[in-house]
Design an enzyme around this catalytic site. Structure first.
Site, mmCIF file in Angstrom:
data_model
loop_
_atom_site.group_PDB
_atom_site.id
_atom_site.type_symbol
_atom_site.label_atom_id
_atom_site.label_comp_id
_atom_site.label_asym_id
_atom_site.label_seq_id
_atom_site.Cartn_x
_atom_site.Cartn_y
_atom_site.Cartn_z
ATOM 1 N N LYS A 248 30.328 81.730 26.466
ATOM 2 C CA LYS A 248 30.550 80.350 25.990
ATOM 3 C C LYS A 248 31.338 79.549 27.036
ATOM 4 O O LYS A 248 31.277 78.317 27.062
ATOM 5 C CB LYS A 248 31.232 80.332 24.621
ATOM 6 C CG LYS A 248 32.624 80.950 24.522
ATOM 7 C CD LYS A 248 33.748 80.037 24.892
ATOM 8 C CE LYS A 248 35.046 80.811 25.026
ATOM 9 N NZ LYS A 248 36.156 80.031 25.539
ATOM 10 N N THR B 50 35.575 75.357 22.032
ATOM 11 C CA THR B 50 35.748 75.263 23.488
ATOM 12 C C THR B 50 34.992 74.076 24.080
ATOM 13 O O THR B 50 35.490 73.416 24.996
ATOM 14 C CB THR B 50 35.307 76.585 24.163
ATOM 15 O OG1 THR B 50 35.901 77.666 23.473
ATOM 16 C CG2 THR B 50 35.739 76.647 25.601
HETATM 17 O O1 LIG Z 1 38.649 80.778 24.683
HETATM 18 C C1 LIG Z 1 39.250 79.778 24.401
HETATM 19 C C2 LIG Z 1 39.251 79.211 23.040
HETATM 20 O O2 LIG Z 1 38.717 80.092 22.126
HETATM 21 C C3 LIG Z 1 40.037 79.073 25.430
HETATM 22 O O3 LIG Z 1 39.197 78.433 26.271
HETATM 23 P P1 LIG Z 1 39.665 78.105 27.755
HETATM 24 O O4 LIG Z 1 39.863 79.432 28.449
HETATM 25 O O5 LIG Z 1 38.540 77.318 28.308
HETATM 26 O O6 LIG Z 1 40.940 77.334 27.695
#
Ligand SMILES: O=C(CO)COP(=O)(O)O
Ligand SMILES: NC(=O)C1=CN([C@@H]2O[C@H](COP(=O)(O)OP(=O)(O)OC[C@H]3O[C@@H](n4cnc5c(N)ncnc54)[C@H](OP(=O)(O)O)[C@@H]3O)[C@@H](O)[C@H]2O)C=CC1
Length: 333
Positions: free
Chosen positions: A193, A250
């Site tokens: 993701k 995200t």
């Molecule tokens: O995995 C995440 C939220 O579930 C955090 O995303 P980031 O690593 O892009 O900050």
């Protein structure tokens, strides 16, 4: 009664998850390389470097820079290190981990060059049987959880009883954990993701709206589901918290480092400039090439990851990235 839990890596999520564990009544020890971070948590109950938003970490949370002391007598050891450094960091813990401890990974990335998931890296490095490894993955933006906003996650372990132990250990009044045995599914959801979030962020940064974001998110979901299933995951996992749930969080929040990294690219920054201003690790960046390689290995097309790898390696524009997503033929969805 609480358990003795150690968290390796006092980054934003490692520290916020440490607070989750402490709020659930456990005795929490953080391990970090940086002496300033160790001293901040141990002496002042603050991680001003990685999680300044929290003024006062719980009193049942301490820190050490000593590896043996960190993991001694730990019942659960949580790994929250940037994925590309997990192998090198964990090698130093080999032989120190108590023989009954469950090792839990919070990491969301695929190792570059080996194309291995974090369950593979952690188990290989620590020589750990499957039933003592658990993955935690879900829509868990660290800043929101650090502020104790209600959230949920999924704990995966080949041994469902051990998944339950970990879930029970991290569940508190604002954080709820579900369980599964689909470790591969959780690993694939969490890692892939991030590549989609880079692309959505880039589209947003370039000024595109909801339709474009929805197109990338749904095509990204289809891609990560196909690749995950080919790797041995249960396709159902992808429609749950760790799949669609994490994709929504995200791809929809500037709190995500991956989304923000992509957004900065879309606004015209180079990869170097976006790396410089990133507030923590954007795992999707090194993971993108690994996803393309994994797709080739498993015979699964990964058009989104491929176009993002062209963005990251060749500097193609957002418009070109999106144009490259679809062939000229009309196909069934
Ligand atoms: O995995 C995440 C939220 O579930 C955090 O995303 P980031 O690593 O892009 O900050
Ligand atoms: N932040 C979030 O919202 C979420 C993050 N995750 C995942 O959790 C993992 C950690 O993320 P997060 O804590 O936010 O990241 P940060 O960028 O805030 O921190 C990275 C951590 O990795 C450590 N690290 C890097 N290199 C090494 C090394 N060679 N040896 C030991 N430690 C090292 C850093 O140590 P140091 O501080 O000393 O540099 C730091 O503790 C990532 O895989 C991420 O995808 C999952 C869910 C949510």
């Amino acid at each position: 009664m609480g358990r003795k839990v150690t968290v390796l890596g006092a980054g934003a999520w490692g520290t916020a998850f440490g607070q989750v564990l402490a709020d659930a009544g456990n005795e929490v020890t953080m391990w970090a390389i940086e002496p300033d971070i160790v001293e901040g948590i141990r002496g002042h109950h603050r991680n001003a470097v990685r999680l300044p938003i929290v003024e006062q970490l719980p009193s049942n949370m301490t820190a050490t820079g000593n590896r043996a002391e960190a993991v001694k007598d730990a019942e659960i050891i949580v790994v929250a290190i940037a994925a590309q450094f997990a192998r090198v960091a964990l090698t130093e813990f080999k032989g120190l981990i108590p023989s009954n401890a469950i090792v839990v990974s919070l990491m969301k990335g695929i190792e570059r060059n080996t194309n291995k998931r974090m369950d593979e890296v952690v188990r290989e490095t620590l020589d750990l049987p499957a039933e003592r490894f658990a993955a935690v993955s879900g829509p868990n933006l660290s800043k929101e959880i650090a502020e104790r906003h209600p959230a949920a996650t999924v704990v995966g372990c080949a041994d469902i009883d051990n998944a339950r132990i970990v879930a029970e250990t991290c569940t508190n009044s604002y954080f709820k954990a579900f369980v599964t045995t689909d470790v591969i599914g959780l690993e694939m959801c969490g890692s892939l993701k991030n590549v989609t979030a880079l692309a959505v962020g880039m589209a947003r940064g370039a000024g595109y709206g909801e339709n474009t974001a929805a197109m990338i998110e749904t095509r990204g979901l289809a891609e990560l589901t196909a690749l995950g299933a080919a790797a041995g995951a249960d396709p159902k996992t992808f429609s749950g918290l760790a799949g669609v749930g994490d994709l929504i969080a995200t791809c929809g929040s500037p709190l995500s480092r991956n989304y923000t990294f992509g957004s900065n690219l879309g606004k015209g920054m180079s990869v170097e400039e976006a790396t410089k201003v990133s507030n923590g690790v954007a795992e999707g960046v090194p993971t993108t090439d690994a996803v393309v390689a994994l797709g080739k290995e498993l015979g699964v097309p990964t058009p989104l990851a491929y176009q993002m790898s062209r963005v990251l390696n060749e500097g193609i524009s957002c418009a070109d990235m999106l144009a490259g997503l679809f062939g000229s033929e009309i196909t069934a969805e």
